[in-house]
Design a protein around this motif. Structure first.
Motif, PDB file in Angstrom:
ATOM      1  N   CYS A  93     -28.927  -1.771 -11.175  1.00 42.55           N
ATOM      2  CA  CYS A  93     -30.127  -1.692 -10.892  1.00 42.55           C
ATOM      3  C   CYS A  93     -31.505  -2.010 -10.890  1.00 42.55           C
ATOM      4  O   CYS A  93     -32.867  -1.974 -10.400  1.00 42.55           O
ATOM      5  CB  CYS A  93     -30.970   0.176 -12.500  1.00 42.55           C
ATOM      6  N   PHE A  94     -31.958  -2.871 -10.811  1.00 41.76           N
ATOM      7  CA  PHE A  94     -32.728  -4.178 -10.020  1.00 41.76           C
ATOM      8  C   PHE A  94     -33.288  -5.167  -9.424  1.00 41.76           C
ATOM      9  O   PHE A  94     -32.382  -5.487  -8.508  1.00 41.76           O
ATOM     10  CB  PHE A  94     -32.474  -5.763 -10.972  1.00 41.76           C
ATOM     11  N   ASP A  95     -34.736  -4.472  -8.975  1.00 45.06           N
ATOM     12  CA  ASP A  95     -34.763  -4.458  -7.665  1.00 45.06           C
ATOM     13  C   ASP A  95     -35.513  -6.481  -7.914  1.00 45.06           C
ATOM     14  O   ASP A  95     -35.700  -7.025  -8.511  1.00 45.06           O
ATOM     15  CB  ASP A  95     -36.285  -3.998  -7.781  1.00 45.06           C
ATOM     16  N   LEU A  96     -35.661  -6.649  -6.752  1.00 47.82           N
ATOM     17  CA  LEU A  96     -36.083  -7.976  -6.657  1.00 47.82           C
ATOM     18  C   LEU A  96     -37.132  -8.445  -7.008  1.00 47.82           C
ATOM     19  O   LEU A  96     -37.971  -7.202  -5.988  1.00 47.82           O
ATOM     20  CB  LEU A  96     -35.777  -8.651  -5.191  1.00 47.82           C
ATOM     21  N   ASN A  97     -37.604  -9.545  -8.038  1.00 44.03           N
ATOM     22  CA  ASN A  97     -39.188  -9.813  -8.214  1.00 44.03           C
ATOM     23  C   ASN A  97     -39.673 -10.772  -6.835  1.00 44.03           C
ATOM     24  O   ASN A  97     -39.841 -11.670  -7.399  1.00 44.03           O
ATOM     25  CB  ASN A  97     -39.390  -9.984  -9.591  1.00 44.03           C
ATOM     26  N   PRO A  98     -40.605 -10.174  -6.451  1.00 41.91           N
ATOM     27  CA  PRO A  98     -40.315 -11.021  -5.297  1.00 41.91           C
ATOM     28  C   PRO A  98     -41.686 -12.494  -5.714  1.00 41.91           C
ATOM     29  O   PRO A  98     -42.161 -13.337  -4.996  1.00 41.91           O
ATOM     30  CB  PRO A  98     -42.045 -10.015  -4.659  1.00 41.91           C
ATOM     31  N   PHE A  99     -42.550 -12.053  -7.268  1.00 45.12           N
ATOM     32  CA  PHE A  99     -43.032 -13.142  -7.598  1.00 45.12           C
ATOM     33  C   PHE A  99     -42.169 -14.171  -8.495  1.00 45.12           C
ATOM     34  O   PHE A  99     -42.924 -14.896  -8.243  1.00 45.12           O
ATOM     35  CB  PHE A  99     -43.695 -12.713  -8.696  1.00 45.12           C
ATOM     36  N   GLU A 100     -41.214 -13.854  -7.762  1.00 46.26           N
ATOM     37  CA  GLU A 100     -40.063 -14.780  -8.858  1.00 46.26           C
ATOM     38  C   GLU A 100     -39.247 -15.989  -7.824  1.00 46.26           C
ATOM     39  O   GLU A 100     -38.926 -14.576  -6.774  1.00 46.26           O
ATOM     40  CB  GLU A 100     -39.203 -14.712  -9.974  1.00 46.26           C
ATOM     41  N   VAL A 101     -39.076 -17.144  -7.671  1.00 47.01           N
ATOM     42  CA  VAL A 101     -38.589 -17.149  -6.638  1.00 47.01           C
ATOM     43  C   VAL A 101     -36.620 -17.058  -6.580  1.00 47.01           C
ATOM     44  O   VAL A 101     -36.279 -17.048  -5.308  1.00 47.01           O
ATOM     45  CB  VAL A 101     -38.216 -19.162  -6.215  1.00 47.01           C
ATOM     46  N   LEU A 102     -36.793 -17.113  -8.046  1.00 49.16           N
ATOM     47  CA  LEU A 102     -35.148 -16.575  -8.136  1.00 49.16           C
ATOM     48  C   LEU A 102     -35.169 -15.345  -7.755  1.00 49.16           C
ATOM     49  O   LEU A 102     -33.779 -13.888  -7.946  1.00 49.16           O
ATOM     50  CB  LEU A 102     -34.683 -17.206  -9.199  1.00 49.16           C
ATOM     51  N   GLY A 103     -36.249 -14.181  -7.543  1.00 54.60           N
ATOM     52  CA  GLY A 103     -35.785 -12.429  -7.586  1.00 54.60           C
ATOM     53  C   GLY A 103     -35.835 -11.791  -9.477  1.00 54.60           C
ATOM     54  O   GLY A 103     -36.097 -10.782  -9.156  1.00 54.60           O
ATOM     55  N   ILE A 104     -35.688 -13.188 -10.457  1.00 50.41           N
ATOM     56  CA  ILE A 104     -35.582 -12.656 -11.288  1.00 50.41           C
ATOM     57  C   ILE A 104     -35.940 -13.499 -12.254  1.00 50.41           C
ATOM     58  O   ILE A 104     -35.916 -14.763 -12.187  1.00 50.41           O
ATOM     59  CB  ILE A 104     -34.396 -11.810 -11.723  1.00 50.41           C
ATOM     60  N   SER A 105     -36.398 -13.227 -13.218  1.00 50.34           N
ATOM     61  CA  SER A 105     -37.260 -13.967 -14.456  1.00 50.34           C
ATOM     62  C   SER A 105     -36.587 -14.419 -15.966  1.00 50.34           C
ATOM     63  O   SER A 105     -35.349 -13.359 -16.001  1.00 50.34           O
ATOM     64  CB  SER A 105     -38.819 -13.963 -14.970  1.00 50.34           C
ATOM     65  N   GLN A 106     -36.752 -15.480 -16.496  1.00 46.70           N
ATOM     66  CA  GLN A 106     -35.897 -15.690 -17.204  1.00 46.70           C
ATOM     67  C   GLN A 106     -36.634 -14.423 -18.917  1.00 46.70           C
ATOM     68  O   GLN A 106     -35.152 -14.047 -19.293  1.00 46.70           O
ATOM     69  CB  GLN A 106     -36.660 -17.038 -18.430  1.00 46.70           C
ATOM     70  N   GLU A 107     -37.929 -13.793 -18.870  1.00 50.14           N
ATOM     71  CA  GLU A 107     -37.683 -13.248 -19.229  1.00 50.14           C
ATOM     72  C   GLU A 107     -37.463 -11.067 -19.512  1.00 50.14           C
ATOM     73  O   GLU A 107     -36.968 -11.144 -19.977  1.00 50.14           O
ATOM     74  CB  GLU A 107     -39.367 -13.311 -19.659  1.00 50.14           C
ATOM     75  N   THR A 108     -37.612 -11.483 -18.421  1.00 53.89           N
ATOM     76  CA  THR A 108     -36.473 -10.485 -17.848  1.00 53.89           C
ATOM     77  C   THR A 108     -34.868 -10.317 -18.207  1.00 53.89           C
ATOM     78  O   THR A 108     -34.520  -9.338 -18.805  1.00 53.89           O
ATOM     79  CB  THR A 108     -36.395  -9.888 -16.179  1.00 53.89           C
ATOM     80  N   MET A 109     -34.858 -11.340 -17.759  1.00 50.98           N
ATOM     81  CA  MET A 109     -33.279 -11.528 -18.536  1.00 50.98           C
ATOM     82  C   MET A 109     -32.532 -11.307 -19.774  1.00 50.98           C
ATOM     83  O   MET A 109     -31.811 -10.924 -20.549  1.00 50.98           O
ATOM     84  CB  MET A 109     -32.688 -12.461 -17.824  1.00 50.98           C
ATOM     85  N   ASP A 110     -33.834 -12.090 -20.946  1.00 49.60           N
ATOM     86  CA  ASP A 110     -33.425 -12.056 -22.304  1.00 49.60           C
ATOM     87  C   ASP A 110     -33.601 -10.482 -23.123  1.00 49.60           C
ATOM     88  O   ASP A 110     -33.781 -10.292 -23.933  1.00 49.60           O
ATOM     89  CB  ASP A 110     -34.259 -12.871 -22.322  1.00 49.60           C
ATOM     90  N   THR A 111     -35.132 -10.034 -21.562  1.00 46.47           N
ATOM     91  CA  THR A 111     -35.664  -9.372 -22.486  1.00 46.47           C
ATOM     92  C   THR A 111     -34.461  -7.860 -22.237  1.00 46.47           C
ATOM     93  O   THR A 111     -34.083  -6.620 -23.268  1.00 46.47           O
ATOM     94  CB  THR A 111     -36.466  -8.011 -21.581  1.00 46.47           C
TER      95      THR A 111
END
Length: 750
Positions: free
Chosen positions: A282-300
């Protein structure tokens, strides 16, 4: 069996964070105008039949980047950085990867169904196109895969009343899946990033920005008549099988639930063999991140998933999950600045996340993550979808998306000699990793500090150290080449020219040799060395004091020292692979050329702005220093660092031509006479070397060479020769060596 309250029974030192992770990122290739690319999946990626990390999804233009299993979120994201880097630099240079989940303006005619060789996969996609339409297939996202660690599973199993570990794991993952569906709205609220649809994507008009079209029923979802029960694993399996049998689903994988059980090829096998891990979709691409997902998001999200296990399971799942679906739909289609509705019990989740942190003494990092989540719950403007609002212009995010896509494309091409995420590794190893990922080899870094890799294709495994040390070389060969005395004797016995000289193991022995060399140019160097360390070159006869100092420098690097006759001429490095010379390099000592306006110090500073120059062998060229050695060298030529150098005058700052001391690399592969390449290859063969760097001094390179009349002298053979300096040169086209190494190791994929 009771699956609740198990976390509360664990001791505080339980391996609560132990898990493995993987990411699957989708992304469309578009041109510089933001239009869907009409080119085929690049052939440089090799065959899609076996490529483990770079695939196409529905369309020929939709890349799918898949990380291998990683022991942490950080490692998973790091490998995604490497794959993204490879993808970004392999697609045509006039193409970029679209950073948003919702595609740019498009028409169905622009979407090419993936040109796959597998008949079923191709027909499957054609059927999906007829059933759902092509445009919905262009929506992209990230899938987050997680398997709970074996020690954590075992600890939970021990405090449960289960007798069978397989049944326990199945029920644990089933509980996690149910609670995930129950609270999916929380992730939609925080990380939804699909607020609008561009023209031509949806048939339904959405009049205002929302949180996530992709995570609503307007996204790419199954028909509403598809209802999968999570009451039990048997009901889940049976329901999917029923819909496939009825023709409502083409195949089991067409069931697009937000969470999937993974680890078996067929769903029914989960009952027999067990669930291995879960895929959260269910994860949309985060366009503010070059990889589409931040480290903070992954750990949260990791903390969020543990909180779901802390919470009780659902007693009547089907009814509750239907309500949860409706709540997610409401939140997904709400304006990004709308607060959570009252029925969304975020406090229950936040308390569970806090309980996990407290119970297991998690670090302040996780407490900070929770604080950020609480802030976003209290203030919707902090959510991802709200952060996109300022960039919406005329109900479009295309300008923003294209700007970000170009920014990330530019980032991919900065320091193109390095592999993103692995910049601290040795440079030739990074280049080999890039090519291995590109060609579709499975890559495992066995020891990062030792540059030790495991490369695999099907059952074929090769181990590689430092980029080109492989099983192709006999163990004794690198040892022989590390010993300059042994190398000289082997080459001399084979009839090749080497410099005359002597070896000494004490300073006194070396000084006693002075009367024999006091009137000739010499080279003093350690018996075993690299990067030009400890070498002194005297093109004119040396004084006794200078000679003694050179000996002391050399002995500081090794217990044995060589004193050899200096050979006049130009030094070239020949790179030999499997009996063939693949590249020739002219190395010039650190130098600057005057322009009549700038000082030598300023000229050095300007030359150091070359993006290929860096420090500590992390760049193809090293920074030029102005230290004691360089200043002394300038003084011998009559200059100081702050003197303005006349137009066209070249001064050298070092005598040795090593790249590691600021030298220039000049690719002369195409202009070097073939006879010298053949002679260098013969020398490597005489040494028994599969890969070898051959250093030749050539007084007059236009003159042809032969073994009987070589017109050159071999001053050194190098095992594990650097490859990057042949590829990224100060001058000349450069030669790619690492693809040739891989082609020799894995001929079946080239």
């Amino acid at each position: 069996m009771n699956i609740n309250h198990l976390f509360e029974k664990l001791t505080a030192d339980a391996p609560i964070l132990q898990a493995t992770f993987g990411l699957e990122r989708e992304g469309l290739r578009v041109n510089q105008n933001g239009k869907l690319a009409q080119t085929s999946h690049p052939k440089a990626f090799g065959s899609r039949n076996f490529h483990p990390t770079i695939q196409t999804d529905f369309s020929e233009q939709q890349l799918e980047l898949i990380t291998p299993i990683a022991p942490s979120t950080k490692e998973a994201r790091r490998f995604l950085a490497a794959i993204t880097d490879v993808a970004g630099r392999t697609i045509p240079k006039n193409e970029v990867i679209w950073p948003l989940s919702m595609p740019p303006k498009l028409s169905p005619a622009e979407i090419q169904i993936a040109h796959l060789e597998n008949d079923f996969e191709r027909h499957y996609r054609e059927s999906l196109a007829k059933k759902y339409g092509k445009t919905l297939q262009a929506i992209s996202g990230i899938h987050y895969n997680m398997e709970l660690g074996p020690d954590l599973i075992q600890a939970l199993f021990k405090v449960s009343d289960y007798q069978n570990i397989r049944l326990f794991k199945n029920d644990l993952y089933l509980k996690l899946a149910r609670n995930f569906l129950r609270f999916r709205w929380f992730l939609t609220y925080l990380y939804g990033a699909a607020p609008i649809a561009e023209e031509g994507v949806l048939t339904r008009k959405i009049s205002q920005p929302v949180r996530s079209i992709r995570n609503s029923d307007s996204g790419y979802v199954n028909d509403k008549k598809i209802h999968i029960s999570y009451a039990s694993l048997e009901s889940y399996v049976s329901d999917i099988e029923k819909y496939v049998a009825q023709g409502d689903l083409i195949a089991e994988k067409e069931c697009y639930t937000p969470v999937r059980f993974r680890g078996q090829k067929e769903n029914r096998r989960y009952l027999e063999k067990g669930i291995t891990y879960l895929e959260f979709r269910c994860f949309d691409l985060n366009p503010f991140e070059v990889l589409g997902i931040s480290q903070e998001t992954m750990d949260t999200v990791h903390l969020f998933l543990l909180a779901l296990l802390w919470l009780d399971d659902i007693a009547d799942p089907d009814e509750i999950l239907e309500q949860a679906h409706d709540l997610n739909e409401k939140i997904a289609l709400s304006h990004p600045l709308t607060p959570l509705p009252v029925e969304a019990d975020s406090n229950l989740l936040l308390r569970a996340m806090q309980a996990v942190i407290h119970q297991f003494g998690l670090s302040s990092y996780y407490q900070d993550l929770l604080h950020h989540v609480k802030d976003a719950v209290a203030n919707p403007s902090l959510t991802l979808s709200a952060q996109l609002l300022p960039y919406i212009y005329n109900q479009s995010l295309e300008a923003f998306g294209l700007e970000k896509a170009k920014e990330y494309h530019h980032y991919a091409w900065t320091a193109p000699y390095a592999l993103k995420g692995y910049e601290e590794m040795e440079l030739s190893t990074q280049m080999l990793l890039f090519d291995a990922i590109q060609k579709g080899l499975q890559v495992e870094i066995l020891d990062e500090s030792d540059q030790f890799l495991k490369l695999q294709h099907k059952d074929h495994i090769e181990y590689v150290k430092n980029g080109n040390m492989t099983s192709k070389d006999n163990y004794i060969v690198p040892l022989a080449m590390a010993n300059k005395t042994v190398t000289k004797k082997i080459l001399s016995a084979a009839g090749f020219p080497v410099p005359a000289g002597a070896e000494f193991s004490t300073l006194e022995e070396g000084l006693a040799y002075y009367p024999l060399i006091k009137n000739m140019p010499i080279v003093v160097k350690p018996k075993s060395t690299n990067f030009g360390l400890g070498i002194s070159i005297f093109q004119e006869p040396a004084s006794r004091n200078s000679y003694q100092k050179a000996l002391e420098i050399a002995f500081s690097e090794d217990s044995s020292v060589l004193v050899e006759k200096f050979i006049a001429g130009t030094e070239y490095r020949f790179f030999v692979l499997d009996g063939k010379c693949e590249a020739v390099l002219l190395r010039l000592a650190a130098n600057v050329v005057g322009d009549g306006r700038h000082t030598i110090r300023e000229l050095v500073a300007f030359k150091n702005t070359n993006p290929l120059r860096g420090r500590d062998h992390r760049s193809p060229l090293e920074m030029i220093e102005l230290g004691e050695i360089e200043l002394l060298m300038l003084a011998q030529q009559g200059y100081k660092a702050d003197d303005i150098l006349p137009q066209g005058v070249q001064v050298f700052l070092r005598r040795n031509s090593n790249i590691s001391t600021g030298g220039d690399s000049v690719d002369v592969t195409e202009t070097m006479h073939t006879s010298y390449k053949e002679l260098a290859a013969e020398m490597a063969t005489a040494m028994g070397a599969w890969v070898c760097g051959v250093d030749l001094i050539i007084p007059d390179s236009p003159l042809p060479a032969s073994k009987n009349n070589p017109n050159c002298t071999c001053i050194e053979l190098n095992f594990n020769p650097s490859m990057y300096m042949h590829t990224y040169c100060a001058e000349g086209p450069g030669q790619s060596i690492t693809p040739k190494i891989l082609a020799k190791l894995f001929p079946e994929i080239h």
